[in-house]
Design a protein around this motif. Structure first.
Motif, PDB file in Angstrom:
ATOM      1  N   THR A 139      31.474  18.103  62.713  1.00 26.94           N
ATOM      2  CA  THR A 139      32.831  17.878  62.550  1.00 26.94           C
ATOM      3  C   THR A 139      33.615  17.857  63.972  1.00 26.94           C
ATOM      4  N   GLU A 170      30.001  21.289  56.549  1.00 21.07           N
ATOM      5  CA  GLU A 170      30.405  20.147  57.573  1.00 21.07           C
ATOM      6  C   GLU A 170      30.295  18.647  56.838  1.00 21.07           C
ATOM      7  N   GLU A 173      33.265  18.129  54.729  1.00 19.37           N
ATOM      8  CA  GLU A 173      34.309  17.691  55.587  1.00 19.37           C
ATOM      9  C   GLU A 173      34.178  16.170  56.100  1.00 19.37           C
ATOM     10  N   LYS A 176      35.057  13.995  53.050  1.00 10.97           N
ATOM     11  CA  LYS A 176      36.517  14.089  52.858  1.00 10.97           C
ATOM     12  C   LYS A 176      37.292  13.160  53.554  1.00 10.97           C
ATOM     13  N   GLU A 177      36.924  13.160  55.012  1.00 11.32           N
ATOM     14  CA  GLU A 177      37.820  12.485  56.112  1.00 11.32           C
ATOM     15  C   GLU A 177      37.367  10.993  56.037  1.00 11.32           C
TER      16      GLU A 177
END
Length: 306
Positions: A139, A170, A173, A176-177
């Motif tokens: 990340t 990680e 995330e 998700k992003e």
């Protein structure tokens, strides 16, 4: 016979690199100096230590494997130049991943270059990003910048994670992003290690797949017919569905112990999996995910021993 696609194989002309301060280099007769010891990296008949596309193609033709995804690992050194040649020479048989050295800053520029050269995937051996004195987070700013670039350019992320749930948060995330980023997680979540299922569960996200490169290595103590590996595949099917799983051989290191055909034949011969599950796992899912076209039709060649 359904099409068979290898979603995790390796190629290199030679090994000459350093990982965590330890040397890895090609010797003779399939051996390599590997981080302080001599290891049989290749079958001994590969006397020059050259793990070439042509040798793999010969194995693929014999084993009736139509195409293969060529991934990378830091222990082999960056093989981008060679793999670009392989991709251009055999576009219907190989899907090659470029690799950046994410262990040190500045890799974003290299990712841009690889994508501009025509690589449709980038490999990150993320387990190598955690050392005794350093950790590169998935990340981190530069890493996320690269993932956003890959998402925009529709480049697949091929990634191996550290054991268990170490890097799962990680990856959650990242997904998700970058919800449109296509991700293939290797080594079947490091099955046989504690909490391997947490990696597999990442495939509950729409664009995440799990591939089984190295599964015969992880179950090497059990050996053929790797019944424990088949039970692990069944467990993963229960967790995420068979349509999120792909077979991979981790060639050539695994064929020091078994033949290339044996790296998938134990699945074909198993009575624990349905025929459609075998077809999806061994080929159909990879065809869809990687976009293979015009698959080679390979006849069965009878052995002299038959």
């Amino acid at each position: 016979m359904f099409p068979i696609i290898d979603a995790h194989a390796h190629l290199w002309l030679y090994q000459d690199t350093v990982v965590e301060g330890k040397t890895i280099r090609t010797l003779d007769n399939g051996k390599s100096e590997f981080m302080g010891e001599i290891r049989q990296m290749l079958p001994p008949f590969m006397i020059e230590g050259r793990n070439t596309a042509e040798i793999l193609l010969s194995n693929m033709d014999y084993a009736q494997v139509s195409a293969a995804v060529i991934t990378q690992e830091y222990i082999d050194g960056l093989q981008n130049d060679y793999l670009l040649e392989v991709q251009q020479k055999y576009p219907e048989r190989f899907f090659c991943c470029g690799m950046v050295d994410a262990r040190k800053p500045g890799f974003y520029v290299d990712a841009e270059k690889l994508i501009s050269q025509g690589f449709k995937a980038i490999k990150i051996p993320a387990q190598r990003l955690i050392t005794a004195d350093n950790r590169v987070w998935l990340t981190s700013d530069e890493m996320m910048r690269m993932f956003r670039l890959m998402e925009k350019k529709q480049a697949i992320l091929s990634i191996d994670l550290a054991d268990g749930a170490t890097q799962v948060a990680e990856m959650q995330e990242v997904v998700k992003e970058c919800p449109s980023l296509q991700v293939a997680i290797g080594h079947f979540g490091m099955v046989t290690r504690k909490d391997w299922q947490e990696q597999v569960k990442l495939a509950r996200h729409k664009n995440v797949m799990i591939e089984s490169g190295g599964i015969t290595w992880l179950f090497h103590d059990e050996f053929y017919p790797f019944r424990g590996a088949v039970w692990a595949i069944k467990e993963a099917i229960e967790l995420v569905g068979v349509d999120k799983l792909m077979w991979g051989s981790d060639y050539p290191r695994t064929i020091v112990a078994i033949t290339y055909r044996m790296s998938y034949d134990f699945i074909v011969r198993s009575n624990l999996l349905k025929e459609e599950e075998k077809a999806l796992f061994l080929g159909k899912n990879a065809v869809r995910f990687y976009g293979f076209k015009r698959l080679a039709e390979l006849p069965y060649i009878k052995n002299m021993s038959e």
